[in-house]
Design a protein around this motif. Structure first.
Motif, PDB file in Angstrom:
ATOM      1  N   LYS A  71      -0.140   9.497   7.784  1.00 41.98           N
ATOM      2  CA  LYS A  71       0.552   9.831   9.031  1.00 41.98           C
ATOM      3  C   LYS A  71       1.396   8.676   9.549  1.00 41.98           C
ATOM      4  N   LEU A  72       0.992   7.448   9.195  1.00 36.09           N
ATOM      5  CA  LEU A  72       1.770   6.268   9.595  1.00 36.09           C
ATOM      6  C   LEU A  72       3.040   6.109   8.754  1.00 36.09           C
ATOM      7  N   GLY A  73       3.262   7.047   7.856  1.00 36.83           N
ATOM      8  CA  GLY A  73       4.447   6.971   7.003  1.00 36.83           C
ATOM      9  C   GLY A  73       4.084   6.831   5.539  1.00 36.83           C
ATOM     10  N   GLY A  74       2.810   6.548   5.296  1.00 31.59           N
ATOM     11  CA  GLY A  74       2.352   6.503   3.910  1.00 31.59           C
ATOM     12  C   GLY A  74       2.786   5.273   3.143  1.00 31.59           C
ATOM     13  N   MET A  97       0.850  -1.187   0.000  1.00 33.91           N
ATOM     14  CA  MET A  97       0.000   0.000   0.000  1.00 33.91           C
ATOM     15  C   MET A  97       0.885   1.236   0.000  1.00 33.91           C
ATOM     16  N   VAL A  98       0.706   2.092  -1.011  1.00 35.66           N
ATOM     17  CA  VAL A  98       1.503   3.316  -1.106  1.00 35.66           C
ATOM     18  C   VAL A  98       0.565   4.516  -1.134  1.00 35.66           C
ATOM     19  N   SER A  99       0.738   5.410  -0.190  1.00 34.71           N
ATOM     20  CA  SER A  99      -0.070   6.628  -0.169  1.00 34.71           C
ATOM     21  C   SER A  99       0.396   7.576  -1.263  1.00 34.71           C
ATOM     22  N   GLU A 100      -0.555   8.316  -1.856  1.00 43.64           N
ATOM     23  CA  GLU A 100      -0.128   9.309  -2.846  1.00 43.64           C
ATOM     24  C   GLU A 100       0.644  10.434  -2.155  1.00 43.64           C
TER      25      GLU A 100
END
Ligand SMILES: [Zn+2]
Length: 372
Positions: free
Chosen positions: A359-362, A280-283
């Motif tokens: 916030k968890l590091g993305g 899972m990668v946050s934008e």
């Protein structure tokens, strides 16, 4: 070989390649290429025709020991229709087109209907696949001579019911076969589609997946296109819903100390072990891999948040370092994930859950197995 392609033409092409291959300078390479081509030509004799989706053949010397050749051949029908012909002679087998085919795609069921006919299809990724056309035997609303209005209405009602049952049964059968069916979209020009949905003719599992019912101008393939266009918002919402559920599952597992990882270092480690099932990668994930150089020409490569690239000091002489080259790690990791069959999920920052994930590091993911 694309579906419908002539086996004779392929064999001819391979024979031509063989006469060209005889000019290859390196004796070992020449022998390997010629032997592989011979084996493929021989192998193709077992097929009477090209399979429905086309045919993929890999052949080559896979031996680690140069002195002892080990010529292997594999062939199979791909999971989707091959549309292009690819001939590739290389040191490695080219797997990218195949990987693209098996990449996870979103699947939605489509039904467009009016009193004349119905069409059932799938939205597969961005592609519409028509599956079945059904003509109705429902007469028009206008009464024919010599029949009472009541009798006419009853007969018409029965015909509609039969037609609905057939459409529902065919659609349910197709849609239930799709293990990852994300939803069902229904459309049509008249009021009949609403009646069809309200009376719940579909299998209850399929019925439960109806995302929306849309007024559209046509049935048939134009109907499919229009239905998909008009459902864009619904599909977006469904994607947001899916993202929310994924993050919720991730956070629950995290609290339980389950099989999840987060943070760049842990995720990278899991990925390198082949232990990551889903990445899972946050934008909003902004880590980069930079090549740095100080004034004394010492060089370094570091992975860090983009905001920190301008205050890096040299490990050797302590001087400030300048950026020579920069790559976004989100992209690098996603590319790498493909090689391990890891599913990549991009997480937006549009939802509260998405913000929490950032916030968890993305960056995080689900593990295939526990690694420590
Ligand atoms: Zn230095």
């Amino acid at each position: 070989m694309p579906s419908g392609y002539s086996l004779v033409d392929i064999v001819n092409q391979l024979s031509n390649e063989k006469s060209t291959a005889i000019n290859i300078k390196s004796k070992a390479t020449r022998n390997n290429v010629v032997a592989a081509l011979d084996k493929i030509i021989q192998h193709l004799r077992i097929f009477r025709q090209t399979p429905d989706n086309g045919l993929i053949v890999f052949c080559g010397n896979v031996s680690e020991d140069e002195g002892v050749p080990d010529l292997k051949i594999w062939s199979f029908e791909p999971p989707e229709k091959m549309n292009t012909k690819i001939y590739w002679c290389d040191q490695v087998f080219v797997l990218d087109p195949l990987k693209e085919m098996i990449a996870e795609k979103e699947v939605y069921g489509l039904i467009v209907l009016d009193s004349q006919d119905a069409d059932i299809g799938l939205l597969y990724g961005k592609k519409v696949i028509p599956l079945k056309h059904i003509d109705s035997l429902v007469a028009g609303k206008a009464i024919k001579g010599g029949m009472s209005q009541r009798r006419y209405d009853r007969i018409r009602e029965e015909a509609i019911n039969e037609y609905f049952k057939e459409v529902a049964s065919v659609a349910s059968d197709f849609f239930l076969k799709q293990k990852e069916l994300k939803g069902v979209l229904i459309g049509g020009p008249g009021p009949l589609k609403d009646k069809f949905v309200k009376e719940e003719h579909l299998n209850y599992q399929v019925q439960g997946k109806i995302l929306g019912v849309k007024d559209i101008g046509y049935t048939g393939e134009h109907g499919f296109e229009e239905l998909v266009q008009r459902s864009e918002e619904l599909l977006k919402e469904a994607a947001v819903m899916k993202e929310r559920q994924l993050i919720a599952k991730f956070l629950t597992e995290l609290q339980k100390g389950g099989n999840v990882v987060y943070g760049y270092t842990q995720v990278m480690e899991a990925l390198n072990l082949g232990a990551l099932e889903t990445l899972m990668v946050s934008e909003g994930f902004d880590w980069v891999r930079v090549k740095l150089k100080c004034d004394n020409t010492h060089e370094a490569e570091r992975d860090l948040p983009e905001s920190e690239i301008n205050n890096q000091n040299c490990d050797v002489c302590g001087q400030g370092m300048r950026v020579q080259d920069k790559d976004y790690l989100g992209e690098l990791l996603s590319e790498k994930a493909k090689n391990y069959g890891t599913v990549v999920e991009l997480i937006s920052t549009d939802t509260n859950e998405g913000q929490q994930f950032k916030k968890l590091g993305g960056i995080g993911g689900f593990l295939r197995y526990r690694i420590r």
